[in-house]
Scaffold this active site. Structure first.
Site, PDB file in Angstrom:
ATOM      1  N   ASP A   1       0.860  -1.182   0.000  1.00 54.92           N
ATOM      2  CA  ASP A   1       0.000   0.000   0.000  1.00 54.92           C
ATOM      3  C   ASP A   1       0.901   1.239   0.000  1.00 54.92           C
ATOM      4  O   ASP A   1       2.139   1.128  -0.152  1.00 54.92           O
ATOM      5  CB  ASP A   1      -1.004  -0.036   1.171  1.00 54.92           C
TER       6      ASP A   1
ATOM      7  N   CYS B   1       3.155  -3.090   4.055  1.00 53.84           N
ATOM      8  CA  CYS B   1       2.330  -1.919   4.381  1.00 53.84           C
ATOM      9  C   CYS B   1       3.078  -1.154   5.478  1.00 53.84           C
ATOM     10  O   CYS B   1       4.269  -1.400   5.701  1.00 53.84           O
ATOM     11  CB  CYS B   1       0.899  -2.297   4.760  1.00 53.84           C
TER      12      CYS B   1
ATOM     13  N   THR C   1       2.819  -1.161   8.786  1.00 55.22           N
ATOM     14  CA  THR C   1       3.224  -2.054   9.877  1.00 55.22           C
ATOM     15  C   THR C   1       3.484  -3.481   9.422  1.00 55.22           C
ATOM     16  O   THR C   1       4.096  -4.258  10.157  1.00 55.22           O
ATOM     17  CB  THR C   1       2.097  -2.132  10.923  1.00 55.22           C
TER      18      THR C   1
HETATM   19  C1  RB5 Z   1      -1.868   2.948   6.340  1.00 54.51           C
HETATM   20  O1  RB5 Z   1      -1.853   4.205   6.935  1.00 54.51           O
HETATM   21  C2  RB5 Z   1      -1.581   1.874   7.370  1.00 54.51           C
HETATM   22  O2  RB5 Z   1      -2.706   1.693   8.172  1.00 54.51           O
HETATM   23  C3  RB5 Z   1      -1.228   0.591   6.672  1.00 54.51           C
HETATM   24  O3  RB5 Z   1      -0.104   0.776   5.873  1.00 54.51           O
HETATM   25  C4  RB5 Z   1      -0.884  -0.582   7.580  1.00 54.51           C
HETATM   26  O4  RB5 Z   1       0.045  -0.235   8.539  1.00 54.51           O
HETATM   27  C5  RB5 Z   1      -2.033  -1.303   8.126  1.00 54.51           C
HETATM   28  O5  RB5 Z   1      -1.900  -2.313   8.835  1.00 54.51           O
END
Ligand code: RB5
Length: 142
Positions: free
Chosen positions: A7, A64, A66
């Site tokens: 993402d 992503c 985290t």
């Molecule tokens: C996006 O802001 C964040 O929530 C996503 O990248 C991830 O960490 C979700 O688990």
């Protein structure tokens, strides 16, 4: 063939992973996202997960912010064993013991140096094929 997905939070680290794969000559298919514009991580988790269960790709890398959301989403797809790793030992162990088919990482958690060591360990470590590990993995699928 390695399936890649991230993402917006994972995009900066994914660029480093792609540079590493290019340098190593490791083939991949990149399912996006392709910028830091805000997107929903389950979309990319599912694209990568389906590429693996459909047999198009052997393994995947998902990133992503985290690594948590994208690994939870991928693990909803039957046949996917996505492992969130923040250290090299876990990346090696999850290949040997769990035959993990997706490596998940958190771009806001670990730096690129460690992340690339994790990628290397994940891609280069074979499944042990030990009977006890095969048995345990089959229990996950039940
Ligand atoms: C996006 O802001 C964040 O929530 C996503 O990248 C991830 O960490 C979700 O688990």
């Amino acid at each position: 063939m390695i399936a890649l997905g991230c993402d917006h939070g994972g995009y900066p680290l994914m660029k480093e992973v792609i540079a590493y794969l290019d340098a190593q000559g490791i083939p991949y298919e990149n399912f996006g996202t392709y910028s830091e514009e805000s997107v929903d991580y389950p979309v990319y988790a599912k694209k990568v997960a389906h590429a693996i269960v459909d047999g198009k790709c052997d393994k995947g890398i998902l990133i992503c912010g985290t690594g948590i959301g994208i690994s939870i989403a991928a693990n909803k797809v039957k046949g996917i064993r996505a492992a969130l790793c923040g250290d090299v030992f876990s990346a090696k162990a999850t290949r040997e013991h769990n035959d993990a088919n997706i490596l998940a990482m958190g771009a806001r958690v670990i730096g690129p140096g460690l992340a690339l060591e994790i990628v290397k360990a994940f891609l280069e470590t074979p499944f042990s094929n030990d009977e006890r590990h095969i048995r345990r993995i089959s229990q996950i699928e039940d």
